[in-house]
Motif scaffolding. Structure first.
Motif, PDB file in Angstrom:
ATOM      1  N   SER A 246       8.137 -17.576 -24.204  1.00  0.00           N
ATOM      2  CA  SER A 246       8.261 -17.476 -22.752  1.00  0.00           C
ATOM      3  C   SER A 246       9.075 -18.643 -22.201  1.00  0.00           C
ATOM      4  O   SER A 246       8.787 -19.805 -22.492  1.00  0.00           O
ATOM      5  CB  SER A 246       6.871 -17.478 -22.114  1.00  0.00           C
ATOM      6  OG  SER A 246       6.963 -17.453 -20.715  1.00  0.00           O
ATOM      7  N   GLY A 247      10.107 -18.321 -21.421  1.00  0.00           N
ATOM      8  CA  GLY A 247      10.960 -19.346 -20.820  1.00  0.00           C
ATOM      9  C   GLY A 247      12.258 -19.573 -21.552  1.00  0.00           C
ATOM     10  O   GLY A 247      13.195 -20.138 -21.002  1.00  0.00           O
ATOM     11  N   VAL A 248      12.340 -19.148 -22.817  1.00  0.00           N
ATOM     12  CA  VAL A 248      13.566 -19.319 -23.597  1.00  0.00           C
ATOM     13  C   VAL A 248      14.538 -18.194 -23.230  1.00  0.00           C
ATOM     14  O   VAL A 248      14.218 -17.012 -23.334  1.00  0.00           O
ATOM     15  CB  VAL A 248      13.278 -19.300 -25.116  1.00  0.00           C
ATOM     16  CG1 VAL A 248      14.588 -19.292 -25.903  1.00  0.00           C
ATOM     17  CG2 VAL A 248      12.442 -20.509 -25.501  1.00  0.00           C
ATOM     18  N   THR A 249      15.732 -18.577 -22.793  1.00  0.00           N
ATOM     19  CA  THR A 249      16.743 -17.576 -22.405  1.00  0.00           C
ATOM     20  C   THR A 249      17.784 -17.355 -23.493  1.00  0.00           C
ATOM     21  O   THR A 249      18.475 -16.338 -23.499  1.00  0.00           O
ATOM     22  CB  THR A 249      17.468 -18.030 -21.124  1.00  0.00           C
ATOM     23  OG1 THR A 249      18.068 -19.321 -21.342  1.00  0.00           O
ATOM     24  CG2 THR A 249      16.498 -18.120 -19.946  1.00  0.00           C
ATOM     25  N   HIS A 250      17.898 -18.313 -24.428  1.00  0.00           N
ATOM     26  CA  HIS A 250      18.872 -18.163 -25.517  1.00  0.00           C
ATOM     27  C   HIS A 250      18.422 -19.014 -26.698  1.00  0.00           C
ATOM     28  O   HIS A 250      17.900 -20.120 -26.522  1.00  0.00           O
ATOM     29  CB  HIS A 250      20.265 -18.614 -25.055  1.00  0.00           C
ATOM     30  CG  HIS A 250      21.295 -18.545 -26.143  1.00  0.00           C
ATOM     31  ND1 HIS A 250      21.832 -17.357 -26.583  1.00  0.00           N
ATOM     32  CD2 HIS A 250      21.876 -19.524 -26.898  1.00  0.00           C
ATOM     33  CE1 HIS A 250      22.704 -17.597 -27.545  1.00  0.00           C
ATOM     34  NE2 HIS A 250      22.753 -18.903 -27.754  1.00  0.00           N
ATOM     35  N   ALA A 251      18.613 -18.506 -27.904  1.00  0.00           N
ATOM     36  CA  ALA A 251      18.269 -19.250 -29.126  1.00  0.00           C
ATOM     37  C   ALA A 251      19.286 -18.918 -30.205  1.00  0.00           C
ATOM     38  O   ALA A 251      19.678 -17.763 -30.379  1.00  0.00           O
ATOM     39  CB  ALA A 251      16.862 -18.909 -29.594  1.00  0.00           C
ATOM     40  N   GLU A 252      19.738 -19.960 -30.904  1.00  0.00           N
ATOM     41  CA  GLU A 252      20.654 -19.748 -32.022  1.00  0.00           C
ATOM     42  C   GLU A 252      20.379 -20.788 -33.097  1.00  0.00           C
ATOM     43  O   GLU A 252      19.873 -21.888 -32.814  1.00  0.00           O
ATOM     44  CB  GLU A 252      22.111 -19.821 -31.577  1.00  0.00           C
ATOM     45  CG  GLU A 252      22.520 -21.176 -31.010  1.00  0.00           C
ATOM     46  CD  GLU A 252      23.966 -21.191 -30.533  1.00  0.00           C
ATOM     47  OE1 GLU A 252      24.607 -22.257 -30.634  1.00  0.00           O
ATOM     48  OE2 GLU A 252      24.444 -20.132 -30.058  1.00  0.00           O
ATOM     49  N   VAL A 253      20.716 -20.453 -34.330  1.00  0.00           N
ATOM     50  CA  VAL A 253      20.474 -21.361 -35.442  1.00  0.00           C
ATOM     51  C   VAL A 253      21.752 -22.132 -35.746  1.00  0.00           C
ATOM     52  O   VAL A 253      22.867 -21.599 -35.630  1.00  0.00           O
ATOM     53  CB  VAL A 253      19.984 -20.592 -36.689  1.00  0.00           C
ATOM     54  CG1 VAL A 253      21.065 -19.656 -37.228  1.00  0.00           C
ATOM     55  CG2 VAL A 253      19.538 -21.567 -37.783  1.00  0.00           C
ATOM     56  N   SER A 254      21.590 -23.397 -36.106  1.00  0.00           N
ATOM     57  CA  SER A 254      22.718 -24.243 -36.483  1.00  0.00           C
ATOM     58  C   SER A 254      22.890 -24.206 -37.994  1.00  0.00           C
ATOM     59  O   SER A 254      21.980 -23.819 -38.738  1.00  0.00           O
ATOM     60  CB  SER A 254      22.462 -25.675 -36.015  1.00  0.00           C
ATOM     61  OG  SER A 254      23.369 -26.578 -36.592  1.00  0.00           O
ATOM     62  N   SER A 255      24.065 -24.606 -38.461  1.00  0.00           N
ATOM     63  CA  SER A 255      24.306 -24.662 -39.908  1.00  0.00           C
ATOM     64  C   SER A 255      23.607 -25.865 -40.538  1.00  0.00           C
ATOM     65  O   SER A 255      23.496 -25.966 -41.763  1.00  0.00           O
ATOM     66  CB  SER A 255      25.811 -24.741 -40.191  1.00  0.00           C
ATOM     67  OG  SER A 255      26.375 -25.881 -39.555  1.00  0.00           O
ATOM     68  N   GLU A 256      23.134 -26.775 -39.678  1.00  0.00           N
ATOM     69  CA  GLU A 256      22.480 -27.990 -40.175  1.00  0.00           C
ATOM     70  C   GLU A 256      21.142 -27.646 -40.810  1.00  0.00           C
ATOM     71  O   GLU A 256      20.324 -26.931 -40.237  1.00  0.00           O
ATOM     72  CB  GLU A 256      22.269 -28.963 -39.014  1.00  0.00           C
ATOM     73  CG  GLU A 256      21.724 -30.323 -39.441  1.00  0.00           C
ATOM     74  CD  GLU A 256      21.551 -31.258 -38.252  1.00  0.00           C
ATOM     75  OE1 GLU A 256      20.786 -32.223 -38.401  1.00  0.00           O
ATOM     76  OE2 GLU A 256      22.178 -31.013 -37.200  1.00  0.00           O
ATOM     77  N   ARG A 257      20.920 -28.191 -42.023  1.00  0.00           N
ATOM     78  CA  ARG A 257      19.665 -27.921 -42.736  1.00  0.00           C
ATOM     79  C   ARG A 257      19.189 -29.200 -43.402  1.00  0.00           C
ATOM     80  O   ARG A 257      19.974 -30.002 -43.893  1.00  0.00           O
ATOM     81  CB  ARG A 257      19.879 -26.833 -43.783  1.00  0.00           C
ATOM     82  CG  ARG A 257      18.616 -26.493 -44.561  1.00  0.00           C
ATOM     83  CD  ARG A 257      18.825 -25.335 -45.512  1.00  0.00           C
ATOM     84  NE  ARG A 257      17.604 -25.000 -46.234  1.00  0.00           N
ATOM     85  CZ  ARG A 257      17.482 -23.972 -47.057  1.00  0.00           C
ATOM     86  NH1 ARG A 257      18.503 -23.157 -47.268  1.00  0.00           N
ATOM     87  NH2 ARG A 257      16.327 -23.738 -47.666  1.00  0.00           N
ATOM     88  N   GLU A 258      17.852 -29.373 -43.414  1.00  0.00           N
ATOM     89  CA  GLU A 258      17.254 -30.555 -44.038  1.00  0.00           C
ATOM     90  C   GLU A 258      16.044 -30.105 -44.850  1.00  0.00           C
ATOM     91  O   GLU A 258      14.984 -29.809 -44.300  1.00  0.00           O
ATOM     92  CB  GLU A 258      16.829 -31.556 -42.961  1.00  0.00           C
ATOM     93  CG  GLU A 258      16.253 -32.850 -43.519  1.00  0.00           C
ATOM     94  CD  GLU A 258      15.803 -33.785 -42.408  1.00  0.00           C
ATOM     95  OE1 GLU A 258      14.848 -34.543 -42.635  1.00  0.00           O
ATOM     96  OE2 GLU A 258      16.396 -33.734 -41.315  1.00  0.00           O
ATOM     97  N   LYS A 259      16.224 -30.014 -46.184  1.00  0.00           N
ATOM     98  CA  LYS A 259      15.179 -29.519 -47.084  1.00  0.00           C
ATOM     99  C   LYS A 259      14.680 -28.158 -46.600  1.00  0.00           C
ATOM    100  O   LYS A 259      15.412 -27.183 -46.606  1.00  0.00           O
ATOM    101  CB  LYS A 259      14.044 -30.540 -47.194  1.00  0.00           C
ATOM    102  CG  LYS A 259      14.485 -31.846 -47.862  1.00  0.00           C
ATOM    103  CD  LYS A 259      13.332 -32.812 -48.020  1.00  0.00           C
ATOM    104  CE  LYS A 259      13.782 -34.110 -48.698  1.00  0.00           C
ATOM    105  NZ  LYS A 259      12.701 -35.082 -48.819  1.00  0.00           N
ATOM    106  N   ASP A 260      13.423 -28.079 -46.113  1.00  0.00           N
ATOM    107  CA  ASP A 260      12.886 -26.771 -45.729  1.00  0.00           C
ATOM    108  C   ASP A 260      12.929 -26.538 -44.212  1.00  0.00           C
ATOM    109  O   ASP A 260      12.289 -25.632 -43.697  1.00  0.00           O
ATOM    110  CB  ASP A 260      11.441 -26.632 -46.222  1.00  0.00           C
ATOM    111  CG  ASP A 260      10.523 -27.681 -45.609  1.00  0.00           C
ATOM    112  OD1 ASP A 260      11.036 -28.715 -45.139  1.00  0.00           O
ATOM    113  OD2 ASP A 260       9.300 -27.469 -45.605  1.00  0.00           O
TER     114      ASP A 260
END
Length: 326
Positions: A246-260
């Motif tokens: 609730s309240g989130v209007t947009h979400a996307e994943v970045s290519s940045e990764r750290e272990k899990d």
């Protein structure tokens, strides 16, 4: 503690303050921002009794400064942009002079020694003021504002002309003073306000454009809030869950990764704090949040957008008036 109501100040045909109103609570540090000529110094000079207003009121602890100026001034310590120092006096002689001017009733030695300790001037109290560095002279200016233990402290550009180390020292001192005093801090250094103030007021052309808690200043321009969050969990499932918060209007994943863990960028509705909803949504699924930072809109962005919008509006109005004349 401080109540400013519909304050107006007119110089001839120039309106320096145009209906300024705000309040400041006890032990609150208020950052007072605005470009040159915005009306900040005029407002502070009225609050301290150095100027009278054309109309409107200023009350300190419930007392109107125009009705009982002497009583109100006892509760105010003021550091103007140019500290009112006497260079041929020693630091201690000068503070004794200010003590007498203010008619203090505290034990002189004990009171002044406490101020010297708080402002870290004890080691130079016997030195001539004109021989001190700019940073130490600024501290002496703050020390004179503390004489009499006023409830309200008003600082106009307290770090102007200081080197980075001295700026940090003065900032730390202001934070310390905020534990026992109400502080109004006027400065052009936006990072300084963001690191010290509990609340921020932005003023331009004599009007208040924004009045927000420091952490919520982006609300002043009514833009969506952006966050960077790192979450441990299966990427696709986490992203799908984030979009349902609730309240989130947009979400996307970045290519940045750290272990899990993966990094995600979120936007929330303007004026809506979705962080609690985010926490509970991830906790339900046992996906730990290991980092969360607000990003995007900074105090500089807000300041520029608000003041530029005001200037553009004035220019548009002037253009329209010129068109009418034609």
């Amino acid at each position: 503690m401080i109540e400013v109501s519909n304050l107006v100040k007119v110089y001839g045909t120039n309106m320096a303050l145009d209906g300024v109103s705000f309040t400041v609570g006890e032990r609150e540090i208020l950052g007072f921002l605005g470009p040159n000529g915005a009306g900040k110094s005029t407002c502070m000079n009225i609050m301290t009794g150095y100027l009278s207003s054309t109309s409107g009121t200023v009350k300190i602890n419930g007392v109107d400064i125009s009705e009982k100026p002497d009583e109100v001034k006892k509760n105010i310590g003021f550091l103007p942009e140019q500290p009112p120092l006497y260079g041929d006096m020693t630091v201690f002689e000068y503070l004794c002079f200010v003590y007498d001017l203010k008619g203090c009733k505290f034990n002189r030695e004990k009171h002044l020694e406490e101020i010297l300790k708080v402002t870290r001037l004890t080691d130079v109290k016997k030195r001539i003021i004109k021989n001190l560095s700019k940073g130490y002279r600024q501290r002496v200016g703050i020390a004179q504002a503390l004489v009499g233990n006023p409830k309200v402290l008003i600082f106009d550009e307290p770090t102007v002309g200081l080197d980075p180390k001295q700026i940090i020292e003065v900032r730390n001192l202001i934070r310390t003073l905020g534990r026992d005093h109400t502080v109004i801090l006027s400065t052009h250094i936006l990072s300084e306000v963001q690191s010290v103030a509990d609340r921020i007021i932005i003023i331009n052309e004599g009007k208040v454009l924004a009045d927000e808690k420091t952490e919520s200043i982006n609300r002043a321009i009514n833009e969506n809030v952006r966050y960077m969050v790192k979450i441990c969990g299966p990427q696709k499932e986490v992203l799908a869950a984030l979009k349902e918060v609730s309240g989130v209007t947009h979400a996307e994943v970045s290519s940045e990764r750290e272990k899990d863990s993966f990094t995600y960028h979120l936007e929330s509705e303007a004026g809506f704090d979705m962080r609690k909803n985010l926490f509970f949504a991830m906790a339900e699924r046992s996906w730990p949040i290991i980092a969360l930072e607000q990003e995007g809109v900074s105090l500089e962005d807000v300041f520029i957008k608000l003041t530029d919008a005001k200037i553009s509006k004035v220019s548009d109005n002037q253009t329209k008036r010129r068109g009418v004349r034609k």
